[in-house]
Scaffold this motif. Structure first.
Motif, PDB file in Angstrom:
ATOM      1  N   ARG A  68       0.837  -1.201   0.000  1.00 40.97           N
ATOM      2  CA  ARG A  68       0.000   0.000   0.000  1.00 40.97           C
ATOM      3  C   ARG A  68       0.876   1.258   0.000  1.00 40.97           C
ATOM      4  O   ARG A  68       0.646   2.192  -0.748  1.00 40.97           O
ATOM      5  CB  ARG A  68      -0.932  -0.035   1.208  1.00 40.97           C
ATOM      6  CG  ARG A  68      -1.880   1.134   1.303  1.00 40.97           C
ATOM      7  CD  ARG A  68      -2.889   1.013   2.445  1.00 40.97           C
ATOM      8  NE  ARG A  68      -2.363   0.430   3.661  1.00 40.97           N
ATOM      9  CZ  ARG A  68      -2.765  -0.730   4.185  1.00 40.97           C
ATOM     10  NH1 ARG A  68      -3.702  -1.438   3.607  1.00 40.97           N
ATOM     11  NH2 ARG A  68      -2.242  -1.184   5.312  1.00 40.97           N
ATOM     12  N   ARG A  69       1.899   1.276   0.839  1.00 44.93           N
ATOM     13  CA  ARG A  69       2.791   2.430   0.921  1.00 44.93           C
ATOM     14  C   ARG A  69       3.524   2.663  -0.411  1.00 44.93           C
ATOM     15  O   ARG A  69       3.604   3.779  -0.914  1.00 44.93           O
ATOM     16  CB  ARG A  69       3.792   2.247   2.066  1.00 44.93           C
ATOM     17  CG  ARG A  69       4.675   3.459   2.299  1.00 44.93           C
ATOM     18  CD  ARG A  69       5.595   3.309   3.512  1.00 44.93           C
ATOM     19  NE  ARG A  69       6.544   2.209   3.351  1.00 44.93           N
ATOM     20  CZ  ARG A  69       6.507   1.054   4.003  1.00 44.93           C
ATOM     21  NH1 ARG A  69       5.542   0.831   4.876  1.00 44.93           N
ATOM     22  NH2 ARG A  69       7.402   0.116   3.791  1.00 44.93           N
ATOM     23  N   THR A  71       2.584   1.680  -3.354  1.00 45.90           N
ATOM     24  CA  THR A  71       1.611   2.069  -4.372  1.00 45.90           C
ATOM     25  C   THR A  71       1.375   3.572  -4.338  1.00 45.90           C
ATOM     26  O   THR A  71       1.321   4.226  -5.380  1.00 45.90           O
ATOM     27  CB  THR A  71       0.277   1.320  -4.161  1.00 45.90           C
ATOM     28  OG1 THR A  71       0.516  -0.076  -4.312  1.00 45.90           O
ATOM     29  CG2 THR A  71      -0.775   1.753  -5.159  1.00 45.90           C
ATOM     30  N   THR A  72       1.256   4.135  -3.144  1.00 47.54           N
ATOM     31  CA  THR A  72       1.021   5.585  -3.041  1.00 47.54           C
ATOM     32  C   THR A  72       2.260   6.389  -3.405  1.00 47.54           C
ATOM     33  O   THR A  72       2.152   7.542  -3.818  1.00 47.54           O
ATOM     34  CB  THR A  72       0.545   5.976  -1.625  1.00 47.54           C
ATOM     35  OG1 THR A  72       1.525   5.564  -0.671  1.00 47.54           O
ATOM     36  CG2 THR A  72      -0.796   5.337  -1.313  1.00 47.54           C
ATOM     37  N   ALA A  78      -0.198   5.367  -8.098  1.00 47.77           N
ATOM     38  CA  ALA A  78      -1.002   6.288  -7.285  1.00 47.77           C
ATOM     39  C   ALA A  78      -2.116   6.890  -8.126  1.00 47.77           C
ATOM     40  O   ALA A  78      -3.256   7.038  -7.670  1.00 47.77           O
ATOM     41  CB  ALA A  78      -0.118   7.379  -6.696  1.00 47.77           C
ATOM     42  N   GLN A  82      -6.172   6.302  -7.707  1.00 45.11           N
ATOM     43  CA  GLN A  82      -7.104   7.437  -7.659  1.00 45.11           C
ATOM     44  C   GLN A  82      -8.227   7.270  -8.684  1.00 45.11           C
ATOM     45  O   GLN A  82      -9.400   7.481  -8.375  1.00 45.11           O
ATOM     46  CB  GLN A  82      -6.350   8.741  -7.917  1.00 45.11           C
ATOM     47  CG  GLN A  82      -7.236   9.968  -7.962  1.00 45.11           C
ATOM     48  CD  GLN A  82      -6.472  11.205  -8.403  1.00 45.11           C
ATOM     49  OE1 GLN A  82      -5.359  11.126  -8.911  1.00 45.11           O
ATOM     50  NE2 GLN A  82      -7.086  12.353  -8.211  1.00 45.11           N
ATOM     51  N   GLY A 112      -6.266  -0.909  -0.025  1.00 46.08           N
ATOM     52  CA  GLY A 112      -5.355   0.113  -0.538  1.00 46.08           C
ATOM     53  C   GLY A 112      -4.398  -0.369  -1.598  1.00 46.08           C
ATOM     54  O   GLY A 112      -3.507   0.356  -2.018  1.00 46.08           O
TER      55      GLY A 112
END
Length: 119
Positions: A68-69, A71-72, A78, A82, A112
């Motif tokens: 998740r981290r 990916t952002t 990211a 979105q 996420g």
């Protein structure tokens, strides 16, 4: 659906043995029963698929939190995340996003993380 079962069974150790049809007639009879599709069954299949995807996240060589981290932090993923959450535009002109745009109906977000189908 068969792929989900194949992946789930790949975690198990088992031997395959031949049995004549006289020894497993009950399984043959069950396989020939008509399938009745209703909204409750469809919803259960959808939930089963979601549960399977979440279950698969537990066996990755990285944790869900790390995935998740990262990916952002990745600009492309990211943006994909979105767009999945907020909606895709009717056309995609960004070259780097075209592959994701073509698969937009197969992409989901679980905890996420961007998921493609049941992979």
């Amino acid at each position: 659906r068969l792929q989900r079962y194949a992946v789930a069974l790949s975690e198990c150790s088992f031997d395959i043995r031949y049995k004549s049809t006289t020894q497993h007639a009950n399984a043959d009879a069950l396989s020939r029963l008509p399938v009745v599709a209703d909204t409750q069954t469809a919803q259960m299949d959808k939930e089963e698929g979601r549960t399977f995807r979440v279950h698969q996240l537990q066996f990755l060589p990285v944790t869900v939190a790390e995935l998740r981290r990262m990916t952002t932090r990745d600009p492309v993923l990211a943006r994909v995340l979105q767009l999945i959450l907020e909606g895709w535009p009717p056309k995609m002109t960004e070259e780097v996003m075209k592959t994701y745009f073509e698969r937009r109906h197969e992409l989901t977000v679980e905890q996420g993380c961007v998921m493609w189908g049941v992979r």
